[in-house]
Design a protein around this motif. Structure first.
Motif, PDB file in Angstrom:
ATOM      1  N   LYS A 198       0.821  -1.221   0.000  1.00  0.00           N
ATOM      2  CA  LYS A 198       0.000   0.000   0.000  1.00  0.00           C
ATOM      3  C   LYS A 198       0.851   1.265   0.000  1.00  0.00           C
ATOM      4  O   LYS A 198       0.336   2.348  -0.204  1.00  0.00           O
ATOM      5  N   SER A 217      -8.038  -1.012   3.970  1.00  0.00           N
ATOM      6  CA  SER A 217      -8.715  -1.017   2.679  1.00  0.00           C
ATOM      7  C   SER A 217      -7.689  -1.340   1.591  1.00  0.00           C
ATOM      8  O   SER A 217      -6.519  -0.959   1.695  1.00  0.00           O
ATOM      9  N   ASN A 220      -6.354  -0.506  -1.199  1.00  0.00           N
ATOM     10  CA  ASN A 220      -6.016   0.524  -2.184  1.00  0.00           C
ATOM     11  C   ASN A 220      -4.648   1.096  -1.844  1.00  0.00           C
ATOM     12  O   ASN A 220      -4.185   0.954  -0.710  1.00  0.00           O
ATOM     13  N   SER A 258     -11.061   3.986  -1.542  1.00  0.00           N
ATOM     14  CA  SER A 258     -11.184   2.563  -1.206  1.00  0.00           C
ATOM     15  C   SER A 258     -11.930   1.806  -2.310  1.00  0.00           C
ATOM     16  O   SER A 258     -12.814   2.361  -2.958  1.00  0.00           O
ATOM     17  N   HIS A 262      -7.075  12.173   2.625  1.00  0.00           N
ATOM     18  CA  HIS A 262      -7.335  10.747   2.449  1.00  0.00           C
ATOM     19  C   HIS A 262      -8.573  10.525   1.585  1.00  0.00           C
ATOM     20  O   HIS A 262      -9.428  11.371   1.506  1.00  0.00           O
ATOM     21  N   TYR A 263      -8.677   9.352   0.973  1.00  0.00           N
ATOM     22  CA  TYR A 263      -9.816   8.981   0.143  1.00  0.00           C
ATOM     23  C   TYR A 263      -9.910   9.841  -1.110  1.00  0.00           C
ATOM     24  O   TYR A 263     -10.989  10.095  -1.619  1.00  0.00           O
TER      25      TYR A 263
HETATM   26 MG    MG Z   1      -8.142   3.002   3.938  1.00  0.00          MG
END
Ligand code: MG
Ligand code: TXA
Length: 351
Positions: free
Chosen positions: A53, A144, A146, A152, A244-245
């Motif tokens: 990751k 997650s 990703n 995710s 994030h995301y």
């Molecule tokens: Mg995550």
């Protein structure tokens, strides 16, 4: 993209649990999002999650187990609030943060004395955990599935797109279809003096608050008697980082009333750009040159489709994605949290 997902049938599950027992990685569906799993008690395997990751080593992983007996073994202390929440919301999209026991390696907790634990509700996740308990520890560490900081995955193909070229020959991706909830679990911190929600998610704040009322516990109440903010941002929760995301395509959030006007203006000033819009049902017409994806006005359905839509749009090589701001309240709060972070990612890149 070397990897192909394998079907999550009994044969696939048995290959996956063998792979885990041998220290390999297995991406698998949960009801929230796909996780990138490894044997939580095998430090070499856990290190491979961080490497795949490209996640900083001080960002703790959530441990997944199939039952309460296993969950309790991972904690030094099991408070009554954990009992109440576990009874009501497990198996399901809730992670509890508790003081860790000696069984849990510091490598999975990012060096912290607390541990995040969840019993997932997805039959494939539970099947894998049960199979793996027969061959190994039965505890799967899984963030997650990703690249660090990206959106995710809620489908096996999104896992492959994000991590396919970072998995080894013996690692596996189990395809169990679309994740039902589509947003990550709600993280409830029970390790301190007060109960705090560290990440809003699949289970709404009101439900957690209501469940804890009989114990006289208020979610987010501080020692001063003042209610502390329910959505805390601590640097140790990687999901709380502002960017994030985030998809790699720049995102702009738009209020419902402004959409048509703002998009037309944007097109005038950026004629060469290819743009898309993520809208909710019932939005008035936009120029045909704008790629459109429509999500539901129902919060659960919206959450279910959000990451799939973002991942699809992100692969279109667009210059910008505009997203209609949804309403507030209930599950929409978790959705707002993720949309805010997705949009913030582009601001941080200075675009
Ligand atoms: Mg995550
Ligand atoms: O729904 C989910 O929670 C998914 C599925 C796969 O279970 N998992 C997930 O994992 O979202 P991840 O690593 O992407 O996000 C987990 C979050 C991170 O922000 C991490 O920092 C936080 O949980 N976390 C884990 N252990 C923690 C701890 N001991 N204290 C505080 N935060 C913790």
């Amino acid at each position: 993209m070397r990897h192909q997902p394998i079907a999550a049938n009994p044969c696939g599950l048995s290959s996956a649990s063998e792979a885990l027992a041998l220290g390999h990685l297995v991406a698998f569906p949960t009801e929230t999002v796909y996780g990138l799993g490894a044997d939580a008690l095998n430090q070499k395997a856990v290190a491979r999650i961080f490497a795949a990751k490209q996640r900083p080593a001080d960002h703790p992983l959530i441990l997944h187990v199939a039952d309460l007996v296993k969950a309790k073994k991972l904690c030094a202390h099991w408070p009554s609030a954990a009992d109440v929440l576990a009874k009501q919301f497990w198996p399901g999209p809730m992670t509890l943060i508790l003081k860790k026991s000696d069984v849990v390696p510091l490598a999975v907790t990012g060096g912290q004395q607390t541990v995040g634990i969840r019993i997932p509700a997805h039959p494939v996740a539970l099947g894998l955990l049960n199979d793996f308990a027969k061959l190994g520890s039965g505890v799967i560490a899984a963030p997650s599935a990703n690249r660090f900081g990206a959106v995710s995955p809620t489908r096996a193909k999104d896992v492959i797109a994000s991590l396919g070229d970072r998995l080894g020959d013996h690692d596996l991706v189990l395809d169990g279809g679309d994740c039902q909830v589509g947003l990550e679990s709600t993280i409830v911190d029970l390790s301190g003096e007060t109960v705090r929600i560290l990440r809003p998610g699949g289970i709404e704040k009101d439900k957690i608050t209501h469940a804890l009322l009989p114990l006289g516990l208020r979610v987010g109440s501080g020692s001063s008697g003042q209610e502390t903010p329910l959505i805390e941002n601590t640097p140790r929760v990687s999901g709380s980082l502002a960017s994030h995301y985030a998809p790699s395509t720049p995102i702009t959030l738009l209020n419902s009333g402004d959409i048509r006007e703002k998009i037309l203006l944007y097109q005038e000033t950026h004629p060469a750009e290819r743009i898309a819009c993520l809208l909710m049902e019932g939005q008035s017409d936009l120029p045909q040159t704008v790629l459109q994806k429509i999500l539901s006005t129902d919060a659960s359905d919206y959450a279910h489709g959000l990451y799939a839509a973002l991942n699809d749009l992100d692969r279109e090589g667009l210059d910008r994605i505009f997203i209609q701001c949804p309403p507030r309240g209930g599950l929409w709060e978790a959705i707002h949290d993720r949309l805010g972070r997705a949009a913030h990612g582009e601001n941080q890149n200075g675009t």
